[in-house]
Design a protein around this motif. Structure first.
Motif, PDB file in Angstrom:
ATOM      1  N   ARG A  44     -87.385  71.329  24.145  1.00 20.69           N
ATOM      2  CA  ARG A  44     -85.803  71.121  23.660  1.00 20.69           C
ATOM      3  C   ARG A  44     -84.914  69.863  24.025  1.00 20.69           C
ATOM      4  N   LEU A  45     -83.989  69.961  23.188  1.00 20.33           N
ATOM      5  CA  LEU A  45     -83.285  68.703  22.689  1.00 20.33           C
ATOM      6  C   LEU A  45     -81.690  69.629  23.000  1.00 20.33           C
ATOM      7  N   SER A  46     -81.248  69.194  24.348  1.00 16.48           N
ATOM      8  CA  SER A  46     -79.473  69.630  24.272  1.00 16.48           C
ATOM      9  C   SER A  46     -79.220  68.292  23.713  1.00 16.48           C
ATOM     10  N   GLN A  72     -72.587  68.433  10.262  1.00 20.23           N
ATOM     11  CA  GLN A  72     -72.130  69.345   9.208  1.00 20.23           C
ATOM     12  C   GLN A  72     -72.817  70.415   9.356  1.00 20.23           C
ATOM     13  N   PRO A  73     -74.261  70.028   9.767  1.00 16.46           N
ATOM     14  CA  PRO A  73     -74.857  71.938   9.775  1.00 16.46           C
ATOM     15  C   PRO A  73     -73.757  72.175  10.758  1.00 16.46           C
ATOM     16  N   ILE A  74     -74.220  72.449  11.850  1.00 20.32           N
ATOM     17  CA  ILE A  74     -72.821  72.427  13.196  1.00 20.32           C
ATOM     18  C   ILE A  74     -71.739  73.546  12.329  1.00 20.32           C
ATOM     19  N   LEU A  75     -71.119  72.966  11.288  1.00 24.24           N
ATOM     20  CA  LEU A  75     -69.728  73.157  11.235  1.00 24.24           C
ATOM     21  C   LEU A  75     -70.030  74.656   9.975  1.00 24.24           C
ATOM     22  N   SER A  76     -71.024  74.155   9.203  1.00 22.59           N
ATOM     23  CA  SER A  76     -71.817  75.400   8.624  1.00 22.59           C
ATOM     24  C   SER A  76     -72.295  76.209   9.211  1.00 22.59           C
ATOM     25  N   HIS A  83     -79.842  81.484  11.364  1.00 25.62           N
ATOM     26  CA  HIS A  83     -80.463  81.113  11.797  1.00 25.62           C
ATOM     27  C   HIS A  83     -80.524  79.793  12.341  1.00 25.62           C
ATOM     28  N   TRP A  84     -80.583  78.771  13.539  1.00 27.17           N
ATOM     29  CA  TRP A  84     -80.274  77.701  13.979  1.00 27.17           C
ATOM     30  C   TRP A  84     -82.332  76.959  14.035  1.00 27.17           C
ATOM     31  N   GLU A 140     -78.657  74.143  23.036  1.00 22.75           N
ATOM     32  CA  GLU A 140     -77.533  75.431  22.974  1.00 22.75           C
ATOM     33  C   GLU A 140     -76.841  76.244  22.071  1.00 22.75           C
ATOM     34  N   LEU A 141     -76.451  76.082  20.876  1.00 26.43           N
ATOM     35  CA  LEU A 141     -76.412  76.507  19.816  1.00 26.43           C
ATOM     36  C   LEU A 141     -77.327  77.871  19.217  1.00 26.43           C
ATOM     37  N   ALA A 142     -79.074  76.726  19.691  1.00 27.74           N
ATOM     38  CA  ALA A 142     -79.895  77.774  19.387  1.00 27.74           C
ATOM     39  C   ALA A 142     -79.059  79.272  20.419  1.00 27.74           C
ATOM     40  N   ASP A 143     -79.133  79.038  21.659  1.00 28.63           N
ATOM     41  CA  ASP A 143     -78.917  80.076  22.759  1.00 28.63           C
ATOM     42  C   ASP A 143     -78.091  80.805  22.249  1.00 28.63           C
ATOM     43  N   LEU A 144     -76.956  80.045  21.380  1.00 29.70           N
ATOM     44  CA  LEU A 144     -75.823  80.888  21.073  1.00 29.70           C
ATOM     45  C   LEU A 144     -76.045  81.792  20.143  1.00 29.70           C
TER      46      LEU A 144
END
Length: 445
Positions: A7-9, A64-68, A90-91, A96-100
């Motif tokens: 896990r990398l935050s 870019q992936p975060i904005l998508s 899917h992330w 943390e985005l994976a948890d969201l």
């Protein structure tokens, strides 16, 4: 939902990215300074030209992936708002985005299950409503038989439109082809029974209605229940019971009369007339009992419409006291009674005589008359044995009696008279023993 692997935050990843860019800039600056030690401005300018484009490209690649993902989240939220819960996201990273995203997908799953349950319940409810024998109409903006029909089940379509669809039609137009009795029942307002057809084709319906507000608009639910078959079945059962009661009473009276008449004739034939007066007296008593029994049934069956007149309570209660013993509780109302004096006297005499026959001491039989809010309350109280739950349930039913020689008409006649006056009768056991029979009558304005 748990995710396997390293896990990398987001903080770790971005710190590593910034650190890498800084290290790369330092290495480039040291190399240029080795070759051009006399030109520090040139070294700084070349470092900026080399590092800035790399940093921009790298950061854009990461962002870019975060904005998508954010755009996808916006789209799924809009779908949820429109009632579509079929989307999930899917992330690929474990941060943390994976948890969201996991929480978002879990919410979508819960909403999908709830929607499925609602759909199943709505399907079950619609199936039950569509197949119930009660005709159901939901009308919006209902007023004076107007309004638009927004829902009608199968029974309503068959009753009012020969099976054709009714939704979207004006109720007034639909009622033009309905029976006059239905139109009159709707115009009259409230719940009640009405009869359609003539003679042998007469059909009995019960109309129930309720109003409510839906989406800011007034709606009215109309329920039409066909009662003809049920009422005819009850009518047959009632007639059977009446015949059994009358046959039993006639047999109990006629058999002794036949025997006494035969005995009297035999005594006359023998010239032994000294017992004839006793035999004739017994015959007279049995005849009068039978006459009283028949008159009781006739009075119940032919109760006329009450003729309401103003009667002073004092005079009315004094007439009752001349015929049966009771104790008056409290003060009588100052306003006169607006009743049919003969019918109300008969009803209260039946109730007071029942109180005396309950096993109560005569001095414990009480009558109380008072005004409660906008109604008139008359209580007949005793300290007898009271009634069991089963007897309380059936005591007001015609021909039901727990007395060996009772006809079951006293309480039923009292209820009939009370209802003819627009009132009702209730029975309840008293604390400490005894029964309270309460008659509620509307108070005149």
């Amino acid at each position: 939902m748990t995710r396997k692997g390293l896990r990398l935050s987001l903080v770790t990843r971005w710190s590593a990215l910034v650190g890498t860019l800084l290290a790369l800039g330092i290495l480039i600056a040291l190399g240029l300074d080795h070759f051009f030690p006399e030109h520090p401005v040139l070294v700084f300018s070349v470092c900026l030209l080399a590092i800035v484009p790399i940093a921009i490209i790298t950061i854009r690649t990461q962002i870019q992936p975060i904005l998508s993902l954010f755009r996808a989240l916006e789209g799924t939220v809009a779908s949820y708002r429109d009632g579509d819960f079929s989307f999930s996201l899917h992330w690929p990273h474990n941060d943390e985005l994976a948890d969201l995203i996991a929480a978002h997908n879990a919410l979508g799953q819960v909403l999908r299950e709830q929607r499925l349950g609602l759909v199943q319940r709505e399907l079950l409810l619609d199936t039950m409503v569509q197949n119930t024998p009660v005709a159901m109409l939901l009308v919006t903006d209902f007023a004076a038989s107007a309004g638009t029909i927004v829902y009608a089940n199968v029974a309503a379509r068959q009753l009012l439109s020969e099976g054709r669809k009714l939704e979207g039609h004006q109720l007034r137009a639909v009622l033009e082809t309905a029976t006059p009795a239905l139109r009159e029942a709707l115009a009259r307002g409230g719940d009640g029974l009405f009869t359609a057809g003539d003679a042998e084709e007469e059909e009995v319906y019960h109309l129930a209605r309720s109003s409510f507000t839906l989406n800011g608009r007034r709606h009215e639910l109309l329920l039409l229940r066909h009662l003809t078959t049920e009422l005819r079945r009850q009518e047959v059962q009632t007639w059977k019971k009446v015949i059994r009661v009358i046959s039993h009473e006639l047999n109990n009276s006629l058999a002794p009369l036949t025997s006494l008449a035969h005995s009297g004739a035999e005594l006359v034939r023998r010239g032994q007339t000294e017992r004839l007066p006793q035999i004739l007296q017994t015959i007279g008593e049995r005849t009068r009992h039978l006459e009283t029994f028949i008159l009781g049934y006739a009075r119940f069956a032919k109760l006329p419409t009450p003729r309401l007149e103003a009667r002073p309570w004092g005079v009315f209660v004094d007439r009752l006291a001349d015929q049966v013993q009771f104790r008056l509780v409290g003060e009588l109302p100052q306003e006169p009674a607006w009743i049919d004096a003969a019918q109300m006297e008969q009803a209260l005499l039946n109730l007071l005589k029942n109180a005396h026959e309950s096993g109560s001491a005569p001095e414990d039989v009480e009558l109380q008359v008072r005004r409660v809010q906008e109604a008139l309350r008359i209580d007949v109280l005793d300290r007898g044995t009271g009634m069991s739950d089963a007897v309380l349930t059936n005591a007001l039913v015609p021909f039901y009696s727990t007395k060996r020689s009772g006809t079951g008409l006293g309480l039923a006649l009292a209820r009939e008279i009370a209802e003819a006056h627009g009132g009702r009768i209730t029975l309840s056991n008293r604390d400490g023993g005894g029964l309270a029979v309460t008659m509620i009558l509307p108070h005149p304005p």
